[in-house]
Write a protein that holds these residues in place. Structure first.
Motif, PDB file in Angstrom:
ATOM      1  N   TYR A 104       0.847  -1.185   0.000  1.00  0.00           N
ATOM      2  CA  TYR A 104       0.000   0.000   0.000  1.00  0.00           C
ATOM      3  C   TYR A 104       0.885   1.239   0.000  1.00  0.00           C
ATOM      4  O   TYR A 104       1.102   1.894   1.027  1.00  0.00           O
ATOM      5  N   LEU A 105       1.403   1.543  -1.168  1.00  0.00           N
ATOM      6  CA  LEU A 105       2.323   2.653  -1.373  1.00  0.00           C
ATOM      7  C   LEU A 105       1.877   3.457  -2.585  1.00  0.00           C
ATOM      8  O   LEU A 105       1.136   2.955  -3.444  1.00  0.00           O
ATOM      9  N   ALA A 106       2.319   4.699  -2.649  1.00  0.00           N
ATOM     10  CA  ALA A 106       1.978   5.566  -3.779  1.00  0.00           C
ATOM     11  C   ALA A 106       2.893   5.240  -4.959  1.00  0.00           C
ATOM     12  O   ALA A 106       3.808   5.994  -5.293  1.00  0.00           O
ATOM     13  N   ARG A 107       2.639   4.102  -5.569  1.00  0.00           N
ATOM     14  CA  ARG A 107       3.421   3.649  -6.714  1.00  0.00           C
ATOM     15  C   ARG A 107       2.485   3.193  -7.827  1.00  0.00           C
ATOM     16  O   ARG A 107       1.305   2.928  -7.584  1.00  0.00           O
ATOM     17  N   PRO A 108       3.001   3.049  -9.044  1.00  0.00           N
ATOM     18  CA  PRO A 108       2.138   2.639 -10.167  1.00  0.00           C
ATOM     19  C   PRO A 108       1.471   1.284 -10.004  1.00  0.00           C
ATOM     20  O   PRO A 108       0.475   1.008 -10.674  1.00  0.00           O
ATOM     21  N   HIS A 109       1.999   0.417  -9.127  1.00  0.00           N
ATOM     22  CA  HIS A 109       1.353  -0.894  -8.994  1.00  0.00           C
ATOM     23  C   HIS A 109      -0.060  -0.777  -8.424  1.00  0.00           C
ATOM     24  O   HIS A 109      -0.820  -1.753  -8.432  1.00  0.00           O
ATOM     25  N   LEU A 110      -0.437   0.406  -7.928  1.00  0.00           N
ATOM     26  CA  LEU A 110      -1.825   0.630  -7.505  1.00  0.00           C
ATOM     27  C   LEU A 110      -2.796   0.296  -8.627  1.00  0.00           C
ATOM     28  O   LEU A 110      -3.888  -0.240  -8.385  1.00  0.00           O
ATOM     29  N   PHE A 111      -2.395   0.634  -9.853  1.00  0.00           N
ATOM     30  CA  PHE A 111      -3.290   0.408 -10.983  1.00  0.00           C
ATOM     31  C   PHE A 111      -3.451  -1.087 -11.276  1.00  0.00           C
ATOM     32  O   PHE A 111      -4.530  -1.533 -11.672  1.00  0.00           O
ATOM     33  N   SER A 112      -2.400  -1.857 -11.071  1.00  0.00           N
ATOM     34  CA  SER A 112      -2.527  -3.306 -11.240  1.00  0.00           C
ATOM     35  C   SER A 112      -3.406  -3.910 -10.151  1.00  0.00           C
ATOM     36  O   SER A 112      -4.181  -4.840 -10.399  1.00  0.00           O
ATOM     37  N   LEU A 113      -3.297  -3.387  -8.920  1.00  0.00           N
ATOM     38  CA  LEU A 113      -4.150  -3.864  -7.837  1.00  0.00           C
ATOM     39  C   LEU A 113      -5.624  -3.618  -8.142  1.00  0.00           C
ATOM     40  O   LEU A 113      -6.495  -4.382  -7.696  1.00  0.00           O
ATOM     41  N   LEU A 114      -5.906  -2.574  -8.908  1.00  0.00           N
ATOM     42  CA  LEU A 114      -7.282  -2.272  -9.286  1.00  0.00           C
ATOM     43  C   LEU A 114      -7.705  -3.023 -10.546  1.00  0.00           C
ATOM     44  O   LEU A 114      -8.800  -3.602 -10.598  1.00  0.00           O
ATOM     45  N   LEU A 115      -6.854  -3.042 -11.553  1.00  0.00           N
ATOM     46  CA  LEU A 115      -7.232  -3.611 -12.842  1.00  0.00           C
ATOM     47  C   LEU A 115      -7.302  -5.128 -12.822  1.00  0.00           C
ATOM     48  O   LEU A 115      -8.102  -5.725 -13.544  1.00  0.00           O
ATOM     49  N   PHE A 116      -6.465  -5.773 -12.002  1.00  0.00           N
ATOM     50  CA  PHE A 116      -6.453  -7.237 -11.993  1.00  0.00           C
ATOM     51  C   PHE A 116      -7.795  -7.815 -11.550  1.00  0.00           C
ATOM     52  O   PHE A 116      -8.361  -8.667 -12.257  1.00  0.00           O
ATOM     53  N   PRO A 117      -8.358  -7.414 -10.392  1.00  0.00           N
ATOM     54  CA  PRO A 117      -9.670  -7.969 -10.038  1.00  0.00           C
ATOM     55  C   PRO A 117     -10.770  -7.599 -11.017  1.00  0.00           C
ATOM     56  O   PRO A 117     -11.663  -8.409 -11.290  1.00  0.00           O
ATOM     57  N   LEU A 118     -10.718  -6.386 -11.584  1.00  0.00           N
ATOM     58  CA  LEU A 118     -11.724  -6.004 -12.570  1.00  0.00           C
ATOM     59  C   LEU A 118     -11.646  -6.882 -13.811  1.00  0.00           C
ATOM     60  O   LEU A 118     -12.664  -7.351 -14.331  1.00  0.00           O
ATOM     61  N   ALA A 119     -10.416  -7.123 -14.282  1.00  0.00           N
ATOM     62  CA  ALA A 119     -10.233  -7.948 -15.479  1.00  0.00           C
ATOM     63  C   ALA A 119     -10.656  -9.391 -15.212  1.00  0.00           C
ATOM     64  O   ALA A 119     -11.317 -10.028 -16.049  1.00  0.00           O
ATOM     65  N   LEU A 120     -10.288  -9.921 -14.050  1.00  0.00           N
ATOM     66  CA  LEU A 120     -10.682 -11.285 -13.714  1.00  0.00           C
ATOM     67  C   LEU A 120     -12.198 -11.389 -13.553  1.00  0.00           C
ATOM     68  O   LEU A 120     -12.796 -12.426 -13.902  1.00  0.00           O
ATOM     69  N   TRP A 121     -12.817 -10.353 -13.042  1.00  0.00           N
ATOM     70  CA  TRP A 121     -14.273 -10.342 -12.895  1.00  0.00           C
ATOM     71  C   TRP A 121     -14.934 -10.418 -14.272  1.00  0.00           C
ATOM     72  O   TRP A 121     -15.865 -11.216 -14.495  1.00  0.00           O
ATOM     73  N   ILE A 122     -14.484  -9.588 -15.197  1.00  0.00           N
ATOM     74  CA  ILE A 122     -15.034  -9.615 -16.563  1.00  0.00           C
ATOM     75  C   ILE A 122     -14.837 -10.987 -17.192  1.00  0.00           C
ATOM     76  O   ILE A 122     -15.742 -11.541 -17.845  1.00  0.00           O
ATOM     77  N   LEU A 123     -13.673 -11.556 -16.999  1.00  0.00           N
ATOM     78  CA  LEU A 123     -13.365 -12.876 -17.551  1.00  0.00           C
ATOM     79  C   LEU A 123     -14.256 -13.944 -16.931  1.00  0.00           C
ATOM     80  O   LEU A 123     -14.768 -14.833 -17.622  1.00  0.00           O
ATOM     81  N   ASP A 124     -14.454 -13.861 -15.634  1.00  0.00           N
ATOM     82  CA  ASP A 124     -15.299 -14.822 -14.930  1.00  0.00           C
ATOM     83  C   ASP A 124     -16.738 -14.750 -15.414  1.00  0.00           C
ATOM     84  O   ASP A 124     -17.402 -15.777 -15.609  1.00  0.00           O
ATOM     85  N   GLU A 125     -17.239 -13.530 -15.615  1.00  0.00           N
ATOM     86  CA  GLU A 125     -18.600 -13.365 -16.122  1.00  0.00           C
ATOM     87  C   GLU A 125     -18.741 -13.998 -17.505  1.00  0.00           C
ATOM     88  O   GLU A 125     -19.766 -14.634 -17.810  1.00  0.00           O
ATOM     89  N   ASP A 126     -17.731 -13.836 -18.341  1.00  0.00           N
ATOM     90  CA  ASP A 126     -17.804 -14.395 -19.690  1.00  0.00           C
ATOM     91  C   ASP A 126     -17.760 -15.914 -19.675  1.00  0.00           C
ATOM     92  O   ASP A 126     -18.403 -16.566 -20.496  1.00  0.00           O
TER      93      ASP A 126
END
Length: 279
Positions: A104-126
């Motif tokens: 939990y740091l102010a680094r770019p990996h914040l975006f991966s922490l957000l995008l990974f569950p969203l992408a997996l959610w979309i994939l799971d729905e499909d």
């Protein structure tokens, strides 16, 4: 804001905003000035610089908190969508929060922490009900490639899908997810460095010095509370990987077993070890 890396991410973003271009050479190095440099998180750096210019470190910290909360909210909503129940969803999410606080740091990996569950959610729905929305993952992958190098892990995750579908002899799924993987991989070429970014990441991950000395790439040391929670979640995931919910369980099981196999063995050995022998 005790993390020193936040400073040079902000400064890189400021340079990009001032020059209007992504740097190709290292502007910071004293010993090797002008060295070829890949600012592979350039868009995230611009975001951080934007908030810093508008409101200083307080604004950067506020954005970080919002991004982290959004990523955890995505996990809760996904679990509720799967029908696990509120208390289980909250328990699992709180465990994930505890296990991941080290990042939990102010680094770019914040975006991966957000995008990974969203992408997996979309994939799971499909996988449960096919939809055209799954192809949104292609432009999402392009955006991801400009925010953080975690897109490489996303592509590797996608590549597991057609392989598992082939093992299940589900040939329509093989064709669908092989096409999706190819589309997302091609989309990630939409970055300032093109295919050279992928080659750079591959060389980066093959560096024995980086693997041996950079903490983020080493197996976790199961000592603190958050790492004990991580170990419990990891082993619980392995134990439950043979059980499915709605869709066939092979994909979930493969993801759990393939990605953290080394950590699984280390966590199991540590938890089974007598307390007096633990490091």
């Amino acid at each position: 804001m005790f993390d020193g890396d936040a400073g040079w991410h902000i400064r890189t973003g400021e340079l990009i905003l001032q020059s209007g271009s992504v740097p190709q050479h290292d502007p910071f190095s004293f010993s090797r000035p002008g060295q070829t440099w890949f600012a592979w998180e350039w868009l995230a750096d611009v975001v951080f610089a934007h908030f810093y210019v508008r409101g200083g470190l307080q604004a950067v910290a506020a954005f970080t908190v919002v991004a982290l909360c959004a990523s955890r909210r995505a996990v809760v909503c996904w679990l509720l969508r799967r029908g696990v129940g509120l208390w289980i969803a909250l328990g699992v999410t709180l465990g994930a929060i505890s296990a991941s606080t080290i990042h939990y740091l102010a680094r770019p990996h914040l975006f991966s922490l957000l995008l990974f569950p969203l992408a997996l959610w979309i994939l799971d729905e499909d996988r449960r009900c096919r939809s055209r929305w799954v192809w949104v993952l292609a432009p999402l992958s392009a955006l991801w490639a400009n925010l953080h190098g975690g897109f490489a892990a996303w592509l590797a995750t996608l590549a597991i899908l057609p392989l598992v579908s082939a093992a299940e002899r589900n040939w329509p799924a093989v064709r669908r997810y092989a096409s999706l993987t190819a589309a997302c991989a091609v989309a990630t070429l939409a970055n300032p460095y093109g295919w050279r970014l992928h080659a750079h990441i591959a060389a980066y991950l093959r560096s024995s010095w980086i693997m041996d000395n950079v903490q983020e790439f080493q197996s976790p040391r199961i000592r603190d509370e958050n790492m004990l929670v991580f170990a419990a979640l990891l082993l619980a995931g392995v134990a439950l990987s043979s059980r499915g919910y709605g869709a066939p369980p092979m994909v979930e099981g493969a993801l759990v077993l393939i990605w953290p196999w080394r950590q699984c063995a280390q966590c199991a050995m540590y938890l089974c070890m007598p307390s007096w022998r633990r490091p």
